[in-house]
Structure formats: structure tokens, C-alpha cells
Scaffold this active site. Structure first.
Site, PDB file in Angstrom:
ATOM      1  N   HIS A 189      -1.368  -3.699  -7.152  1.00 50.82           N
ATOM      2  CA  HIS A 189      -1.546  -3.403  -5.727  1.00 50.82           C
ATOM      3  C   HIS A 189      -0.430  -2.546  -5.142  1.00 50.82           C
ATOM      4  O   HIS A 189      -0.650  -1.834  -4.166  1.00 50.82           O
ATOM      5  CB  HIS A 189      -1.817  -4.684  -4.940  1.00 50.82           C
ATOM      6  CG  HIS A 189      -3.212  -5.172  -5.185  1.00 50.82           C
ATOM      7  ND1 HIS A 189      -3.510  -6.120  -6.133  1.00 50.82           N
ATOM      8  CD2 HIS A 189      -4.400  -4.750  -4.687  1.00 50.82           C
ATOM      9  CE1 HIS A 189      -4.823  -6.285  -6.179  1.00 50.82           C
ATOM     10  NE2 HIS A 189      -5.385  -5.476  -5.316  1.00 50.82           N
ATOM     11  N   ARG A 296      -9.785  -3.337   2.236  1.00 48.40           N
ATOM     12  CA  ARG A 296      -9.249  -4.572   1.648  1.00 48.40           C
ATOM     13  C   ARG A 296      -8.627  -5.391   2.775  1.00 48.40           C
ATOM     14  O   ARG A 296      -7.449  -5.202   3.101  1.00 48.40           O
ATOM     15  CB  ARG A 296      -8.158  -4.238   0.625  1.00 48.40           C
ATOM     16  CG  ARG A 296      -8.648  -3.603  -0.664  1.00 48.40           C
ATOM     17  CD  ARG A 296      -7.471  -3.416  -1.625  1.00 48.40           C
ATOM     18  NE  ARG A 296      -7.904  -3.160  -2.984  1.00 48.40           N
ATOM     19  CZ  ARG A 296      -8.081  -1.941  -3.506  1.00 48.40           C
ATOM     20  NH1 ARG A 296      -7.850  -0.870  -2.783  1.00 48.40           N
ATOM     21  NH2 ARG A 296      -8.469  -1.808  -4.765  1.00 48.40           N
ATOM     22  N   ARG A 332     -14.619  -5.533   2.946  1.00 43.50           N
ATOM     23  CA  ARG A 332     -14.673  -6.611   1.952  1.00 43.50           C
ATOM     24  C   ARG A 332     -14.053  -7.867   2.566  1.00 43.50           C
ATOM     25  O   ARG A 332     -12.960  -7.797   3.140  1.00 43.50           O
ATOM     26  CB  ARG A 332     -13.883  -6.202   0.714  1.00 43.50           C
ATOM     27  CG  ARG A 332     -13.731  -7.353  -0.262  1.00 43.50           C
ATOM     28  CD  ARG A 332     -13.112  -6.923  -1.548  1.00 43.50           C
ATOM     29  NE  ARG A 332     -11.668  -6.808  -1.445  1.00 43.50           N
ATOM     30  CZ  ARG A 332     -10.911  -6.353  -2.435  1.00 43.50           C
ATOM     31  NH1 ARG A 332     -11.474  -5.940  -3.549  1.00 43.50           N
ATOM     32  NH2 ARG A 332      -9.612  -6.291  -2.310  1.00 43.50           N
ATOM     33  N   GLU A 431     -17.685  -7.153 -10.076  1.00 44.31           N
ATOM     34  CA  GLU A 431     -16.375  -7.165 -10.742  1.00 44.31           C
ATOM     35  C   GLU A 431     -16.380  -8.081 -11.953  1.00 44.31           C
ATOM     36  O   GLU A 431     -15.413  -8.153 -12.702  1.00 44.31           O
ATOM     37  CB  GLU A 431     -15.300  -7.684  -9.772  1.00 44.31           C
ATOM     38  CG  GLU A 431     -15.202  -6.877  -8.513  1.00 44.31           C
ATOM     39  CD  GLU A 431     -14.233  -7.474  -7.514  1.00 44.31           C
ATOM     40  OE1 GLU A 431     -13.061  -7.072  -7.533  1.00 44.31           O
ATOM     41  OE2 GLU A 431     -14.639  -8.326  -6.728  1.00 44.31           O
ATOM     42  N   ASN A 454     -11.615  -2.162 -11.347  1.00 46.56           N
ATOM     43  CA  ASN A 454     -10.261  -2.653 -11.650  1.00 46.56           C
ATOM     44  C   ASN A 454     -10.361  -4.041 -12.272  1.00 46.56           C
ATOM     45  O   ASN A 454      -9.677  -4.356 -13.246  1.00 46.56           O
ATOM     46  CB  ASN A 454      -9.412  -2.740 -10.379  1.00 46.56           C
ATOM     47  CG  ASN A 454      -9.325  -1.420  -9.664  1.00 46.56           C
ATOM     48  OD1 ASN A 454      -9.634  -0.390 -10.251  1.00 46.56           O
ATOM     49  ND2 ASN A 454      -8.915  -1.427  -8.411  1.00 46.56           N
ATOM     50  N   ASP A 455     -11.217  -4.864 -11.672  1.00 43.71           N
ATOM     51  CA  ASP A 455     -11.413  -6.201 -12.226  1.00 43.71           C
ATOM     52  C   ASP A 455     -12.468  -6.202 -13.327  1.00 43.71           C
ATOM     53  O   ASP A 455     -12.304  -6.901 -14.326  1.00 43.71           O
ATOM     54  CB  ASP A 455     -11.798  -7.177 -11.114  1.00 43.71           C
ATOM     55  CG  ASP A 455     -10.571  -7.652 -10.350  1.00 43.71           C
ATOM     56  OD1 ASP A 455      -9.575  -7.996 -11.006  1.00 43.71           O
ATOM     57  OD2 ASP A 455     -10.588  -7.648  -9.111  1.00 43.71           O
ATOM     58  N   ARG A 465      -4.941  -6.612 -15.917  1.00 42.32           N
ATOM     59  CA  ARG A 465      -4.693  -5.302 -15.319  1.00 42.32           C
ATOM     60  C   ARG A 465      -3.230  -5.081 -14.939  1.00 42.32           C
ATOM     61  O   ARG A 465      -2.819  -3.970 -14.644  1.00 42.32           O
ATOM     62  CB  ARG A 465      -5.597  -5.107 -14.086  1.00 42.32           C
ATOM     63  CG  ARG A 465      -5.309  -6.069 -12.958  1.00 42.32           C
ATOM     64  CD  ARG A 465      -6.421  -6.098 -11.912  1.00 42.32           C
ATOM     65  NE  ARG A 465      -6.163  -5.235 -10.775  1.00 42.32           N
ATOM     66  CZ  ARG A 465      -6.901  -5.207  -9.669  1.00 42.32           C
ATOM     67  NH1 ARG A 465      -7.955  -5.990  -9.552  1.00 42.32           N
ATOM     68  NH2 ARG A 465      -6.596  -4.417  -8.682  1.00 42.32           N
ATOM     69  N   CYS A 502     -15.851   1.203  -6.097  1.00 44.55           N
ATOM     70  CA  CYS A 502     -14.612   1.283  -5.325  1.00 44.55           C
ATOM     71  C   CYS A 502     -13.388   0.982  -6.191  1.00 44.55           C
ATOM     72  O   CYS A 502     -12.280   0.903  -5.702  1.00 44.55           O
ATOM     73  CB  CYS A 502     -14.669   0.376  -4.109  1.00 44.55           C
ATOM     74  SG  CYS A 502     -14.945  -1.345  -4.549  1.00 44.55           S
TER      75      CYS A 502
HETATM   76  C1  PEP Z   1     -11.621  -3.785  -8.074  1.00 46.09           C
HETATM   77  O1  PEP Z   1     -11.459  -4.854  -8.643  1.00 46.09           O
HETATM   78  O2  PEP Z   1     -12.018  -2.746  -8.648  1.00 46.09           O
HETATM   79  C2  PEP Z   1     -11.315  -3.641  -6.639  1.00 46.09           C
HETATM   80  C3  PEP Z   1     -11.586  -2.540  -5.996  1.00 46.09           C
HETATM   81  O3  PEP Z   1     -10.700  -4.702  -6.030  1.00 46.09           O
HETATM   82  P1  PEP Z   1      -9.122  -4.992  -6.095  1.00 46.09           P
HETATM   83  O4  PEP Z   1      -8.476  -3.823  -6.773  1.00 46.09           O
HETATM   84  O5  PEP Z   1      -8.646  -5.166  -4.697  1.00 46.09           O
HETATM   85  O6  PEP Z   1      -9.083  -6.250  -6.890  1.00 46.09           O
HETATM   86 MG    MG Z   2     -11.121  -6.635  -7.491  1.00 45.54          MG
END
Ligand code: PEP
Ligand code: MG
Length: 571
Positions: A189, A296, A332, A431, A454-455, A465, A502
Site C-alpha cells: 500500500h 479505497r 469499495r 479477488e 493484487n489479491d 504480495r 482495479c
Molecule cells: C486488489 O486486490 O487488486 C485491489 C485493488 O485491492 P487492494 O490492493 O486494496 O487489496
Molecule cells: Mg484487494
């Protein structure tokens, strides 16, 4: 000169002096003193200096991040003026005839231990406040500098082990030209925040804090993920040129700011931006975003000393919606857990927080928190084009339960005479592999999908990650990921719904042609990636890319996919 390789986390080249963000050595000697009045004066001086610093930090946080982030510093200022803390320190100096450092340390530790043992999470959090504040006072007594990212007033590059999202949120773009850390990955993040702030960043260098000292000249090359320390004249010149070239490239991209995103064969896709706060909307508009594809909301809850109220949330959501006008804003709901914690929310320790009570799981367990957010969102819905999505959905029952709560709150508000829009689309983030696999069944009930790669990648590949040691497994182009993504897009289209993405993959120049060919409708990315993506899409034929679909989905490795796309798109 010394060169380090890390992970390119935020685009651009920064050249400036190093500012190391480390807790200083606060060890001291206990001494007997004769002149106790002088010691009390030293204590008062250190308290006053600390107060004036905290006032400045508070004002800075208020201006750049809003009142709710500034509130934590009001709490710190109260601690510094609290006679229950200060009087016992002065008494100790007088009766024990010890130096101010020893008296401060003993009294502060007594309070910290006392608060830490309390049952109530809020009171335990006060221990952290006292520790924070008294460390600052101690630093003044010892005359050592206490690093404060919010107070930096000259151009620097921040060097740190890691930056928490709230550290990152305090950085002042005017002075902080870039940052680099030992740990973290492209989707941690802090990296995501760096991209919203448009500060070049390289993370995961492993050793940067050991290699550099304050004042060293540092080049952060956020394009290629390199750090250069104390460059020679020639190398410096080379990077100044790279910096200028990047600025020129940005001007070329800027020409497409007000154009729709059309492929070479005239197909439209929507390019949206991911944001963390209402302040980020300016960057979305300046970078030609057609939507906010991911807001977010957890950043509203982080760096705060308590839950944001319904009214505070309403104001934030309304501000984003109003600034975006009739453009879509996908909000979200709260995604806390994993690497995002709330200091005032006492969650049990978990062995695997990324697999634990995160996001929608937490919201369905703590319905009070969830309902407050849903009410704030529904109240804001009449101020723009709101879409709501739930994170980390693993089963249809979770979606049904979350949606039922939303509808219940909608009824409640209407009964209270409050206007709510009747056109709010309700979707989910994909995700978790289970959801991607049965996307067909989900598509009958949700209004849209937004794929959170990402997840999704970390759960599909079983590769954390945040952990750079397994980053080789974090493979967006792996055929398993492409098949899941394709499944979601096909499922959405079969039911006449739209599918977006996203996760960071949506802004990746190798992934963009693949996703365009698979038929993705909406791409949401860091605001600064929008114009490069629009430029790239303008030169791509969607029809041609679609013809590669079966071939790509049946490939065996990520390397094969990447090589094929590079060849076809001249990258
Ligand atoms: C993701 O998981 O791709 C996502 C956009 O959420 P975050 O990165 O906030 O977990
Ligand atoms: Mg996520």
C-alpha cells in the site's frame, strides 16, 4: 558510486539529498543533580519544543489530509499538557534529585505499562500515544534529531526500512521528491500511495538503509527500479536527461487528457483511476480519468484515532461524487485487515492475516461499522454517479448478506425521509479464485465485477504480495490468471453486465493488450498511468488482439505469454 536494484513502485526520476527516517538512539545515563530547578526548566523547554513541533505537524496534516487525520495530533498535544503525566516527572526530579531524562523515562514507562495492561483497546492505544510523545520529548532533552516526514522543509529523498500507509500520507510532495525502502512490493500500500502522490519510488531494495547516510546524493529511478548513490558527474548528467525526457513524455501524454479512450479500430474502453482520499480526485481529473474505478475507503479509517462518523464519511463520499460530476465513482466498502490495521479496532492476532477476518468478513461480523458506512454512502448517492462494491467476496451468501444490509439501510433512510438514488449499481471485487471460477453464478446477481488482481494473484499463486522473496511467483501473465480473468469477463458479458479491473495489472503495458483482447470493459489504475495507457490503446487493434485469445489462454507459462505480447506489440 553505488547502484542498488529494487522494485519500481512509482514512475519518474528523482534526484535529491537523502533523509533517513529512523528512530534515533534515545539511550541516556541516569545522573544525580544538585540544581533541580534547572532540570525542571530543561524538561519544560523540551516539552515546549515538542508542542510547537506537534502544532506544526497537526496543521500540516489538517491541510493536506483533512481534519480527521489531524485529530491524532490533538490527542498527542493533550498528553504533553496533562498534569497527571507532567507533575509526577517534576516531583521525581525534586525528590530523587535525578536528571530530567531519568525522571521522564520512569514516569512515562509507568503510564505506558499501566495503559498497555488495560482490557479496553481504546485505552491500550493511549499507551502508544504516550510512547510517541515522550520519545519526542526525550529526543529534545538529548538534543538528537527526531525525524518527522511531515516537517521536512527542504527537498529530500526519504530512506526507510518501510513506510506505513499513514507515513506515506503525511509526505509533503513539495519537499519529498521520492522515496526508497528496504521492504515492500509494487502492490504494497505504500507503493500504491506513492503513485497517487505522484512521487517516484523504488521499494524492496533490501539494504538501502545500510548503504546510505543523511545528506548523500541519491537518484531514485522509479522507471527501472534503480537507486544510485553519490553518482559521478557523468552519471548524474545521464539521469538528469532521463528526468527531462520523462517530463517531455508527460507533456505528450497530456495532449490526450480530454479524449475518450478508443482503440485503433474505434472500440471504446473506460479508463478510471484508483483513489484513497477525496484529495486524490484532482489528480484523476488532471490525468484525464473517465471514472473513479476504485475508491479505497479504508484510508478514511486509517491514521485516525476512532471510527469516522456517518457524517464525516458522508462528506468524504459526497466530495468525491461532486468533484467527478456525472462520471462513475465505484466506492469499495471497508477493506481492513491484511496489511491494513486500525489502531482503535482490537482484532485478535491471526497466523495469516491475509487469509483471516478481512474486508467483507469483518464487515459482516461487525455490522454496526458496516451499516454506518452503507448509510453514509446511500445518503451521498444523490450527489453523483455512485456504484458500490464489496471487497473479498468468496461466496454468494456473503454478497447476498451484504446487499440485504444495503437494502435494509436504504429502506431505513427512506422511512426517515432522506433521499437515496434508485440507480446505484452494486457489484463485487473478484479477488478470490473461488469467485472467479463460478463467476457465471455471480453474474446473475451482481451488477458488475471489478477484478482485484493484487489479491487474486496472491491467492491463486499462493505468493504473499508483500514478500519480495516470493515475488518471482507473483505473475500477472500466468495463464492461470489469464484464464480466471477471461472467465470473469465472459460471465459478465453473458449476463449483459460489465467487467472491470482495479488491480495494478490494469495499468501494466504488457497486460493492457491482453485485457483489451479478452474484452475487459473498464481499466482502473493509478491516475498517472491513465494517459500512458490511453496512448498505448490508441495504437492497438482490439479485433486483432481478440484473435490471439485462445492461443494465449492455452499457453503454458507467463514467460511465453510475455514474449508473445512483446513481439506482437513491439515492446
Ligand atoms: C486488489 O486486490 O487488486 C485491489 C485493488 O485491492 P487492494 O490492493 O486494496 O487489496
Ligand atoms: Mg484487494
Amino acid at each position: 558510486m553505488n547502484k542498488l536494484q529494487g522494485i519500481a513502485a512509482s514512475n519518474g526520476v528523482a534526484i535529491s539529498k537523502a533523509y533517513t527516517l529512523e528512530t534515533p538512539d534515545l539511550s541516556f545515563e541516569t545522573k544525580k543533580v544538585e540544581d533541580t530547578n534547572r532540570e525542571i526548566q530543561r524538561l519544560q523547554d523540551a516539552l515546549n519544543l515538542s508542542k510547537s513541533e506537534l502544532e506544526k505537524i497537526k496543521e500540516h496534516a489538517r491541510q493536506s489530509l483533512g481534519d480527521e487525520h489531524a485529530e491524532i495530533f490533538s490527542a498527542h498535544l493533550l498528553v504533553l499538557s496533562d498534569p497527571e503525566l507532567i507533575t509526577p516527572i517534576e516531583d521525581k526530579i525534586k525528590t530523587d534529585k535525578v536528571n530530567a531524562e531519568a525522571a521522564l523515562d520512569e514516569v512515562a514507562n509507568m503510564f505506558i505499562n499501566m495503559f498497555e495492561q488495560m482490557d479496553n483497546a481504546y485505552m491500550r492505544e493511549r499507551a502508544a500515544d504516550i510512547k510517541d510523545v515522550t520519545e519526542r520529548v526525550m529526543a529534545h532533552l538529548l538534543d538528537v534529531s527526531f525525524p518527522d516526514p511531515a516537517l521536512i522543509s527542504e527537498e529530500v529523498i526519504i530512506i526507510a526500512e518501510d513506510l506505513t500507509p499513514s507515513d506515506t500520507a503525511q509526505l509533503n510532495k513539495q519537499f519529498v521528491k521520492g522515496f526508497t525502502t528496504n521492504i515492500g512490493g509494487r502492490t504494497s500500500h505504500s507503493a500504491i500511495m506513492a503513485r497517487s502522490l505522484e512521487i517516484p519510488a523504488v521499494v524492496g531494495t533490501k539494504t538501502i538503509t545500510k548503504e546510505v547516510k543523511d545528506g548523500d546524493l541519491v537518484i531514485v529511478d522509479g522507471i527501472d527500479g534503480e537507486i544510485i548513490l553519490n553518482p559521478s558527474e557523468d552519471v548524474l548528467k545521464q539521469y538528469q536527461e532521463k528526468q527531462a525526457e520523462f517530463a517531455k513524455q508527460k507533456e505528450i501524454w497530456a495532449k490526450l487528457k480530454d479524449e475518450p479512450t478508443l482503440s485503433k479500430d474505434g472500440q471504446h474502453v473506460e479508463l478510471g483511476a484508483n483513489i484513497g482520499t477525496p484529495n486524490d480526485v484532482e489528480g484523476v481529473i488532471n490525468n484525464g480519468g473517465e471514472a473513479v474505478g476504485l475508491y479505497r475507503t479504508e484510508f478514511l479509517y486509517m491514521g485516525n484515532s476512532d471510527f469516522p462518523t456517518e457524517d464525516e464519511q458522508f462528506e468524504a463520499y459526497k466530495s468525491v461524487l461532486e468533484q467527478m460530476g456525472d462520471k462513475p465513482v465505484v466506492v469499495r466498502t471497508l477493506d481492513i485487515g491484511g496489511d491494513k490495521e486500525l489502531s482503535y479496532l482490537d482484532l485478535p492476532e491471526e497466523m495469516n492475516p491475509f487469509l483471516g477476518v478481512r474486508a467483507i468478513r469483518l464487515c459482516l461480523e461487525r455490522k454496526d461499522i458496516f451499516r454506518t458506512q452503507l448509510r453514509a454512502l446511500l445518503r451521498a448517492s444523490t450527489f453523483g454517479n455512485l456504484k458500490i462494491m464489496f471487497p473479498m467476496i468468496a461466496t454468494l451468501n456473503e454478497f447476498r448478506e451484504a446487499k440485504a444490509l444495503l437494502l435494509e439501510e436504504k429502506d431505513n433512510l427512506k422511512r426517515e425521509g432522506i433521499q437515496v438514488s434508485d440507480d446505484i449499481e452494486v457489484g463485487i471485487m473478484v479477488e478470490i479464485p473461488s469467485t472467479a471460477v463460478i463467476a457465471r453464478q455471480f453474474a446473475k446477481e451482481v451488477d458488475f465485477f471489478s477484478i482485484g488482481t493484487n489479491d487474486l494473484i496472491q491467492y491463486t499463486m499462493a505468493a504473499d504480495r508483500m514478500n519480495e522473496s516470493v515475488s518471482y511467483l507473483y505473475q500477472p501473465y500466468h495463464p492461470a490468471i489469464l484464464n480466471l480473468v477471461n472467465n470473469v469477463i465472459e460471465a459478465a458479458h453473458a449476463e449483459g453486465k460489465w467487467a472491470g479491473m482495479c488491480g495494478e495489472m490494469a495499468g501494466d503495458p504488457i497486460a493492457i493488450p491482453i485485457l483489451l483482447g479478452l474484452g475487459l470493459d473498464e481499466f482502473s489504475m493509478s491516475a498517472t498511468s491513465i494517459l500512458p495507457a490511453r496512448t498505448q490503446i490508441k495504437a492497438l487493434s482490439k479485433e486483432e488482439l481478440a484473435s490471439y485469445k485462445d492461443k494465449l489462454l492455452s499457453m503454458s507459462t507467463a514467460e511465453e505469454v510475455e514474449a508473445f505480447i512483446r513481439e506482437k506489440t513491439n515492446q
